[in-house]
Enzyme design. Sequence first.
Site, PDB file in Angstrom:
ATOM      1  N   LYS A 170       0.885  -1.173   0.000  1.00  0.00           N
ATOM      2  CA  LYS A 170       0.000   0.000   0.000  1.00  0.00           C
ATOM      3  C   LYS A 170       0.921   1.220   0.000  1.00  0.00           C
ATOM      4  O   LYS A 170       1.458   1.601   1.034  1.00  0.00           O
ATOM      5  CB  LYS A 170      -0.884  -0.023   1.249  1.00  0.00           C
ATOM      6  CG  LYS A 170      -2.217   0.713   1.136  1.00  0.00           C
ATOM      7  CD  LYS A 170      -2.134   2.167   0.722  1.00  0.00           C
ATOM      8  CE  LYS A 170      -1.722   3.077   1.850  1.00  0.00           C
ATOM      9  NZ  LYS A 170      -1.487   4.483   1.387  1.00  0.00           N
ATOM     10  N   GLU A 245       9.806   2.062  10.522  1.00  0.00           N
ATOM     11  CA  GLU A 245      10.872   3.003  10.152  1.00  0.00           C
ATOM     12  C   GLU A 245      10.258   4.388  10.281  1.00  0.00           C
ATOM     13  O   GLU A 245       9.464   4.789   9.435  1.00  0.00           O
ATOM     14  CB  GLU A 245      11.238   2.702   8.688  1.00  0.00           C
ATOM     15  CG  GLU A 245      12.509   3.299   8.226  1.00  0.00           C
ATOM     16  CD  GLU A 245      13.667   2.713   8.969  1.00  0.00           C
ATOM     17  OE1 GLU A 245      14.282   3.464   9.722  1.00  0.00           O
ATOM     18  OE2 GLU A 245      13.938   1.504   8.811  1.00  0.00           O
ATOM     19  N   CYS A 279      14.126  11.204   6.255  1.00  0.00           N
ATOM     20  CA  CYS A 279      13.997  10.880   7.683  1.00  0.00           C
ATOM     21  C   CYS A 279      15.353  10.892   8.377  1.00  0.00           C
ATOM     22  O   CYS A 279      15.440  11.173   9.561  1.00  0.00           O
ATOM     23  CB  CYS A 279      13.290   9.555   7.869  1.00  0.00           C
ATOM     24  SG  CYS A 279      13.922   8.255   6.824  1.00  0.00           S
ATOM     25  N   GLU A 369      10.545  16.577  14.294  1.00  0.00           N
ATOM     26  CA  GLU A 369      10.906  16.385  12.892  1.00  0.00           C
ATOM     27  C   GLU A 369      10.099  17.370  12.049  1.00  0.00           C
ATOM     28  O   GLU A 369       8.868  17.405  12.124  1.00  0.00           O
ATOM     29  CB  GLU A 369      10.590  14.950  12.472  1.00  0.00           C
ATOM     30  CG  GLU A 369      11.026  14.664  11.054  1.00  0.00           C
ATOM     31  CD  GLU A 369      10.830  13.198  10.666  1.00  0.00           C
ATOM     32  OE1 GLU A 369       9.716  12.690  10.805  1.00  0.00           O
ATOM     33  OE2 GLU A 369      11.809  12.583  10.214  1.00  0.00           O
TER      34      GLU A 369
HETATM   35  P1  NAD Z   1       1.981   9.005   7.175  1.00  0.00           P
HETATM   36  O1  NAD Z   1       2.614   8.259   8.266  1.00  0.00           O
HETATM   37  O2  NAD Z   1       0.586   9.493   7.381  1.00  0.00           O
HETATM   38  O3  NAD Z   1       1.938   8.115   5.840  1.00  0.00           O
HETATM   39  C1  NAD Z   1       2.842   7.071   5.544  1.00  0.00           C
HETATM   40  C2  NAD Z   1       2.090   5.889   4.962  1.00  0.00           C
HETATM   41  O4  NAD Z   1       1.182   5.372   5.946  1.00  0.00           O
HETATM   42  C3  NAD Z   1       1.215   6.221   3.749  1.00  0.00           C
HETATM   43  O5  NAD Z   1       1.228   5.146   2.837  1.00  0.00           O
HETATM   44  C4  NAD Z   1      -0.154   6.376   4.352  1.00  0.00           C
HETATM   45  O6  NAD Z   1      -1.181   6.148   3.437  1.00  0.00           O
HETATM   46  C5  NAD Z   1      -0.130   5.297   5.408  1.00  0.00           C
HETATM   47  N1  NAD Z   1      -1.095   5.490   6.506  1.00  0.00           N
HETATM   48  C6  NAD Z   1      -1.581   6.655   6.994  1.00  0.00           C
HETATM   49  N2  NAD Z   1      -2.470   6.409   7.987  1.00  0.00           N
HETATM   50  C7  NAD Z   1      -2.530   5.074   8.135  1.00  0.00           C
HETATM   51  C8  NAD Z   1      -3.250   4.206   9.002  1.00  0.00           C
HETATM   52  N3  NAD Z   1      -4.095   4.683   9.916  1.00  0.00           N
HETATM   53  N4  NAD Z   1      -3.072   2.875   8.886  1.00  0.00           N
HETATM   54  C9  NAD Z   1      -2.217   2.375   7.980  1.00  0.00           C
HETATM   55  N5  NAD Z   1      -1.510   3.139   7.119  1.00  0.00           N
HETATM   56  C10 NAD Z   1      -1.658   4.469   7.202  1.00  0.00           C
HETATM   57  O7  NAD Z   1       2.910  10.176   6.797  1.00  0.00           O
HETATM   58  P2  NAD Z   1       2.532  11.535   6.018  1.00  0.00           P
HETATM   59  O8  NAD Z   1       1.239  12.118   6.488  1.00  0.00           O
HETATM   60  O9  NAD Z   1       2.619  11.258   4.591  1.00  0.00           O
HETATM   61  O10 NAD Z   1       3.688  12.472   6.516  1.00  0.00           O
HETATM   62  C11 NAD Z   1       3.567  13.099   7.778  1.00  0.00           C
HETATM   63  C12 NAD Z   1       4.881  13.228   8.493  1.00  0.00           C
HETATM   64  O11 NAD Z   1       5.464  11.937   8.629  1.00  0.00           O
HETATM   65  C13 NAD Z   1       5.946  14.024   7.785  1.00  0.00           C
HETATM   66  O12 NAD Z   1       5.845  15.365   8.005  1.00  0.00           O
HETATM   67  C14 NAD Z   1       7.191  13.443   8.358  1.00  0.00           C
HETATM   68  O13 NAD Z   1       7.516  14.062   9.576  1.00  0.00           O
HETATM   69  C15 NAD Z   1       6.854  12.030   8.621  1.00  0.00           C
HETATM   70  N6  NAD Z   1       7.347  11.110   7.576  1.00  0.00           N
HETATM   71  C16 NAD Z   1       8.425  10.351   7.850  1.00  0.00           C
HETATM   72  C17 NAD Z   1       8.921   9.498   6.891  1.00  0.00           C
HETATM   73  C18 NAD Z   1      10.097   8.645   7.128  1.00  0.00           C
HETATM   74  O14 NAD Z   1      10.746   8.227   6.192  1.00  0.00           O
HETATM   75  N7  NAD Z   1      10.412   8.302   8.356  1.00  0.00           N
HETATM   76  C19 NAD Z   1       8.341   9.439   5.644  1.00  0.00           C
HETATM   77  C20 NAD Z   1       7.222  10.220   5.376  1.00  0.00           C
HETATM   78  C21 NAD Z   1       6.745  11.035   6.367  1.00  0.00           C
END
Ligand code: NAD
Length: 462
Positions: A170, A245, A279, A369
Site C-alpha cells: 500500500k 521506520e 527521515c 521532525e
Molecule cells: P503518514 O505516516 O501518514 O503516511 C505514511 C504511509 O502510511 C502512507 O502510505 C499512508 O497512506 C499510510 N497510513 C496513513 N495512515 C494510516 C493508518 N491509519 N493505517 C495504515 N496506514 C496508514 O505520513 P505523512 O502524512 O505522509 O507524513 C507526515 C509526516 O510523517 C511528515 O511530516 C514526516 O515528519 C513524517 N514522515 C516520515 C517518513 C520517514 O521516512 N520516516 C516518511 C514520510 C513522512
Amino acid sequence: MKAHDALYIDGAWRPAAGRDVIEVVNPVDEQVVGRVPAGTAPDVDTAVRAARAALSGWAATAPAERAARLAALRDVLTARKEEIAETVTAELGAPLEFSRAVHAGLPVSVAGTYAELAATHVFEERVGNSVVHHEPVGVVGAITPWNYPLHQIVAKVAPALAAGCTVVLKPAENTPLVAQLFAESVHEAGLPAGVFNLVTGLGPVAGQALVEHPGVDLVSFTGSSAVGRRIGAVAGGAVKKVALELGGKSANVILPGADLARAVAVGVANVMANSGQTCSAWTRMLVHTDQYDEAVALATTAAAKYGDRIGPVVSAEQRARVRGHIERGTAEGARLVAGGADAPREKGYFVRPTVFADVTPEMSIAQEEIFGPVLTILRYADEEDALRIANGTVYGLAGAVWAGDEAQAVAFARRMETGQVDINGGRFNPLAPFGGYKQSGVGRELGAHGLSEYLQTKSLQF
Ligand code: NAD
C-alpha cells in the site's frame, strides 16, 4: 503520466471494488497528473488472499531462482530508469537530476544487492546438534511513504521476496504512480502471480485494512511516528510481527578539529536534499561555541546558494506543516539567518531553504521532525555537552561526526544513541543496516540485516 485505473492483484491489473479515486498532483505546478483507484478493505482482502495462495510455492522456490527473478527486476528497473525519474519528478516534484541519481538510481542498486544476497544468504546452518532453517515469515503488508517513493518500496519488497515471502504493498497516496510502474516491472521480471500485489488507497482505509488483516503475518511500515505507533499497537494486539521506520532529528556534530567549511557545506546539502524530506537528514548542526559564528556564516551563505535549486515539498499540507514549524522557531526566539516562512513563488508547494541560529536544545524546532528544508544550528561548550544535546531527543535514526582525528570521531559516534553515523562525510552504503534507536523505529532495513527481518528460524534437533 500513464496511470492504471486498476490494482495489480494476482498477476493482473484488476478494477477496484469501489469507484473512488486518488488524484495525483504535481507539487511544482499543482496540476493533476494522474488518477489511481482508492482501494478499500475488499480489495485488500483479495490481495492478501492472492499473496497467501502464492506463499507456499514462492517460499519453496530455490534461493537461486528467487535471486534470478530479483536480478531480472533490477534489470527492468535499470532499463526504465528515465521513466522512473520522470514519474517521481511529476508526483513528488524533485528536480529531474536528483530523481535520476537518487530516486531512480538507489532502488536499482538496492534491488541489485538483494539479487546477490538471495543467492548467497545462508538459509540453513548447523548449531551443535541442531540444524537451524531460516524460513520466510509469510505474507508481508508493506506500507510506504512518499519521500523516497521507489526506494522505500524496493527496500521492503526486495528483501521480502529474497526471503521467500509474498507481499501486498500500500504505497503513499501522493506517489502511487511510481508504485504502479514498479508493479509493471515486477510483472515484466516474471515473478509468479500473487507473489507481489499492489493496492493503492488511503492510509486510514486501505492501509488500516492491511494492518488489521488476519492473513498478514508481518507489517513493515515507513512513515510518521503517529501512524507508526498505531500500527505497532494493532500489530502487537494481534501478535503480528512489525517493522517500523519512523522519523528522525539527527545530529551533525562538528568537533573543534574538523574541516569546518566542508562539514558545514556537506551538512547544509544533506538537509536541503529532497527539500528536507529525508527521515535521516542531519537537521541539527552542533558546533563548538568558539566556531559557532563562523559556522553560522558559512551555513547562511551555503543555504542562499540553494535558493532555486531545491524542489517543492510534496503537498500543500506538508508546506503548511513546515511553515508552521518555521513560525514557531521564530516565536521561540531562534534567529532566522536564511529563508523563512513566506512563499518564494506563487505556484507550487515551495519552501525557502531555511537556517536557524541561536537554537537551544529544548526548542520545538530542535526536538520535532520538520520534514522540510530547515536546518537548526546549536552551540555546545565541550564534548560532553555535545553528546548530551545529540542524544537529547526521542529519535535516533542517523547522524554525523566530523573531527580532525578519525579515532576521536569514532569514539564520539560510539556514544551516540542512533542507528547510523557518517564519519567525516562517509558515503551512504546500501548494504549497511538502516534503522532507528529509541522512537525512530523497530527493526532494520537494507543488506543482510534487512533480509533477516523477513525470516524466522526453525531448529531441528538431531
Ligand atoms: P503518514 O505516516 O501518514 O503516511 C505514511 C504511509 O502510511 C502512507 O502510505 C499512508 O497512506 C499510510 N497510513 C496513513 N495512515 C494510516 C493508518 N491509519 N493505517 C495504515 N496506514 C496508514 O505520513 P505523512 O502524512 O505522509 O507524513 C507526515 C509526516 O510523517 C511528515 O511530516 C514526516 O515528519 C513524517 N514522515 C516520515 C517518513 C520517514 O521516512 N520516516 C516518511 C514520510 C513522512
